[in-house]
Design a protein around this motif. Sequence first.
Motif, mmCIF file in Angstrom:
data_model
loop_
_atom_site.group_PDB
_atom_site.id
_atom_site.type_symbol
_atom_site.label_atom_id
_atom_site.label_comp_id
_atom_site.label_asym_id
_atom_site.label_seq_id
_atom_site.Cartn_x
_atom_site.Cartn_y
_atom_site.Cartn_z
ATOM 1 N N THR A 11 46.912 99.067 -27.335
ATOM 2 C CA THR A 11 48.299 98.609 -27.489
ATOM 3 C C THR A 11 49.279 99.787 -27.517
ATOM 4 O O THR A 11 50.352 99.757 -26.882
ATOM 5 N N MET A 12 48.919 100.849 -28.238
ATOM 6 C CA MET A 12 49.778 102.027 -28.299
ATOM 7 C C MET A 12 49.946 102.672 -26.927
ATOM 8 O O MET A 12 51.068 103.051 -26.523
ATOM 9 N N LEU A 13 48.835 102.762 -26.172
ATOM 10 C CA LEU A 13 48.910 103.371 -24.834
ATOM 11 C C LEU A 13 49.749 102.521 -23.884
ATOM 12 O O LEU A 13 50.525 103.044 -23.067
ATOM 13 N N GLN A 14 49.621 101.187 -23.995
ATOM 14 C CA GLN A 14 50.428 100.317 -23.144
ATOM 15 C C GLN A 14 51.923 100.467 -23.457
ATOM 16 O O GLN A 14 52.755 100.518 -22.553
ATOM 17 N N ASN A 15 52.237 100.544 -24.747
ATOM 18 C CA ASN A 15 53.646 100.710 -25.121
ATOM 19 C C ASN A 15 54.206 102.042 -24.617
ATOM 20 O O ASN A 15 55.343 102.111 -24.105
ATOM 21 N N GLN A 16 53.428 103.113 -24.744
ATOM 22 C CA GLN A 16 53.905 104.424 -24.283
ATOM 23 C C GLN A 16 54.029 104.462 -22.760
ATOM 24 O O GLN A 16 54.962 105.069 -22.210
ATOM 25 N N ALA A 17 53.066 103.808 -22.078
ATOM 26 C CA ALA A 17 53.165 103.765 -20.617
ATOM 27 C C ALA A 17 54.427 103.019 -20.173
ATOM 28 O O ALA A 17 55.111 103.421 -19.222
ATOM 29 N N GLN A 18 54.742 101.926 -20.884
ATOM 30 C CA GLN A 18 55.959 101.179 -20.547
ATOM 31 C C GLN A 18 57.206 102.017 -20.809
ATOM 32 O O GLN A 18 58.159 102.017 -20.006
ATOM 33 N N MET B 28 57.398 105.289 -20.724
ATOM 34 C CA MET B 28 57.468 106.329 -19.696
ATOM 35 C C MET B 28 58.004 105.763 -18.383
ATOM 36 O O MET B 28 58.828 106.395 -17.703
ATOM 37 N N GLN B 29 57.558 104.563 -18.025
ATOM 38 C CA GLN B 29 58.045 103.948 -16.789
ATOM 39 C C GLN B 29 59.545 103.646 -16.888
ATOM 40 O O GLN B 29 60.294 103.839 -15.922
#
Length: 964
Positions: A764-771, A773-774
């Motif tokens: 979940t943390m990685l998905q939030n950070q990826a979003q 960054m995008q």
Amino acid sequence: MRLLNQLRQEDDGGKMAFRIGPLNLNAVAQGVGGLVFGSGDRSSRQDDSGVERLLERIQHGVLADDRRAAMSELQIVVAEDRAAKMAFGSMGFPIIMSIFRDEREDIYMIRGALETLLASVTSEGPVNEEQHGVVPHVVNTEVFATEDGSVGMLLSLLDEGDFYVRYYTLQILTALLTHCAGRLQEVILSTPHGITRLMDMMQEREVIRNEALLLLTYLTRAAEEIQKIVVFEGAFERLFAIIAEEGGSEGGIIVQDCLELLNNLLRNNSSNQIFLRETYGLQQIVLLLRLRKGSADGFTEQKSVNMLCALETVALLLAGSTNTVPGKDPNVVANQTVLGQNKLLDTLLSLCVEGRVSAVAIRCSALRCIGDLVVAHPKNRELLGSKIVGEEPDSEPALHCILRVLLRTSNLNECIAADYVFKCFCEGNPEGQTMLASTITPLPHSSSRGNWSSEDDRNISFGSMLVRALISSDGRNDLEASCRAASVLAHILKDNVPCKERVLRIPLEIPSSALAPAELLMPRCMRYLAAAAPSSADKLRNTNGASQDGSIWLQPVLLRLLVTWLTDCPPAVAALLEPAAHLPFLVELSSSSGSPASVHVAGLAAVLLGECIIYNPTKQGPKDAAVIVDVINERIGLTAYFSKWEEMQRTGLFTSAATSSRLPKPLTRSTAAAAAAGDGLATIAPDRQQQLSSFQESTNEGEPAVTTFYDSEFVAFIRRLEPVVREQIVEVFAHPRSRASVELIGFEPKEGEKESDYILRLRTMLQNQAQEMQDLVDRNAALAEDLLVNGRGKDDTSASEDGLPSNQAKRPQVYLASKAETDSLRQRLEALMSEREGLLSEIQHHKSLVSKVTSDLQGLSEAYNSLEQNNERLEKEVDDLRKIVASGSTGSSTPEQLAAAREQGREEALKESEGEMDDLLELLGQEESKVEKLRARLEELGEDVDALLEGVGEAKGDLDGDKD
């Protein structure tokens, strides 16, 4: 009057049948101007007042006395009646011209005709053009000027010996020049000896000379060819002689006319200036301006006008032509050198800073002449920097005196003129700037609070006086001084990085205690900006008595100073951004509104932020360029940010400062007196006057008289800086800051956490950070695109309120970009197809060339075969001759002669065949080179060369078969 009556008695001899009315003494002294501006029309009758009947008597009369009486009556009627003047203009000029042409011996008739003509082309008083529709004397002037030979006939009358004939003729020519200057200049220039006759009048009696002087003044306005001829005829020598006869600057209006003519001859005419400098010198002009030692002011009105005209002469010599760049015109540099050697600087200083002249216009003009004298001239600048004014013990440096004038004068035009001196002194003069900056020293704590006397001005340095005026804050007068001091400091710092860095480190005042930190100038300027802001204006008014409207004009002046200070000076940028509150305050200033100065405050604050981006010395940190761009984008928006620049550049103050003319409007008889008695506005260039008018229109009565804060160089700098700021912001978005090391907080497993829960939390943390960054990548792309679109001058109508374009705005932009790319590819394809068609036509052309070459080769082969056959025939004949010789049947020929003849024949044949073979081989080599180039080009285009040359090969094979 007694002189004129005596002249009339001498000319008439008591037997004069035609009496000339009494002459107006003012008209005699001042020329035709007295007649043009006399009393008004006395009649408005619509008939011709008997003009036609009188002209009939003049034209067909038999008795001379009757014709003269008719002419006298006609002169009176035309002078007094408007309708009669119109009627005379429509029917009387041919009759008058016939009198000039055919009755030269009747001097009384000539005089009457000239008086009548003069009355028809002049006015007895002002005419309401709206009421009457047309102005009779103006119409008559235009009609008479267009008559063939009319002006030439008048010029020929100047050769007559009669005083009144020449006097009235000069007045008529002057009246014609006032309304048809271009036509008269053209005709007089084309008339043989026309200008020579007018110059001869300068040698006549005083009355004739004065009229000729006034006429030449009108004639030489904006007529370079006439100016050169007048100078060639000895105008300079005669003008200076008349000025000396009339008493120099103490003289009357004749001196003014001489100076006006002199200025006409010098204005934008470098050849005349060179002639004056190298023939007569410039010392006489300097002497006109010199005051008697120890004399008080005591200027009469006419002396003030004469002095102002003489100062205009100096300004013309120092300004050069219209587009002259200071220091680039050798003629102007030579004038500066000669005037400096003639001690013009001492004379000008005595006029503007010693307190001996009360006329503001003269002081303003003298200050501007000082600036023109020293600009781009190292020797004169050094002379001004070392000049001491006054006598001991009251002596002080000249620059010190000029600064005091700038800070204390209540006249805005005098303030601008003094500021112009410092601008010219500092421009391109790093040594002088460093010298002035070195005088800036800390002030005592009490002095900075306004506790000083007028005697302190003589005891402190130039820089200390400047800084004291800049940082004081007691009342409105000090507010004006702060604005003016900021302008002078900007000149000292302009384009001089060492001076900028030096002033950064100088404390403003000596601390009151050893523990108190020393305050520097940059933080004090920012504090003044905050104090002058509208949000704190009420506090400033209550404590110091300054009005809100007045204080807001301090902001753009200080912002102009900061803009100049930060240019090409990263240490100044770092000092400005060092306090954390400065950057948000500048962003707030760029959103100013609600006052006449707000558009300039917002625009200059935006320029200052742009300089913080360009000249930022921090590559990565909390105050680097990327941080400033982010703050601008979040608080203002890029579109709104650059709109501040555009709004400022559309204001009248900004646009009027774009031009850089240096000369004021020419002084004439009608304007000189008002200019000398005025507030000095007439001594300022027209574009500067327009800027002052725009400033006064945008201010309220009672606001402080501050110097304007735009000039042509600053305007050009702003226009150059804007695209650089846009490119730098694009560069910031295109190259984001390098990745910073971060601590992985929250990625460690929690105590007692299951492995499946830990993995789910990490995902979940990685998905939030990826979003996130995008989102940042999309935001940077959108910002860069928005900036580029605005940089090309397109309106961003789909931008959101915070300055960022929405996704709906990006789609049409992408579509437009794709469409533009498709159109570009289509145009490229069409160009390639057109090129292919051209190459195919070129191939066909080369095919035809190959066929032609093949046929030429076949013809050459046949010629070669013919030569071979001829050679065999000749060899056969030689063998036959050899046999005859062997049989002894030749008789008189010897074997040696036959051998020589045979050898000669063989050589001739070989030479002929070799020449033809060389031509053949050269032609074959050229054709082979063409074929090789054609083959290479066709192979590049992807054509099958062998297939194209199949027919050519068969033709060649057939040729070889025939040869076999």
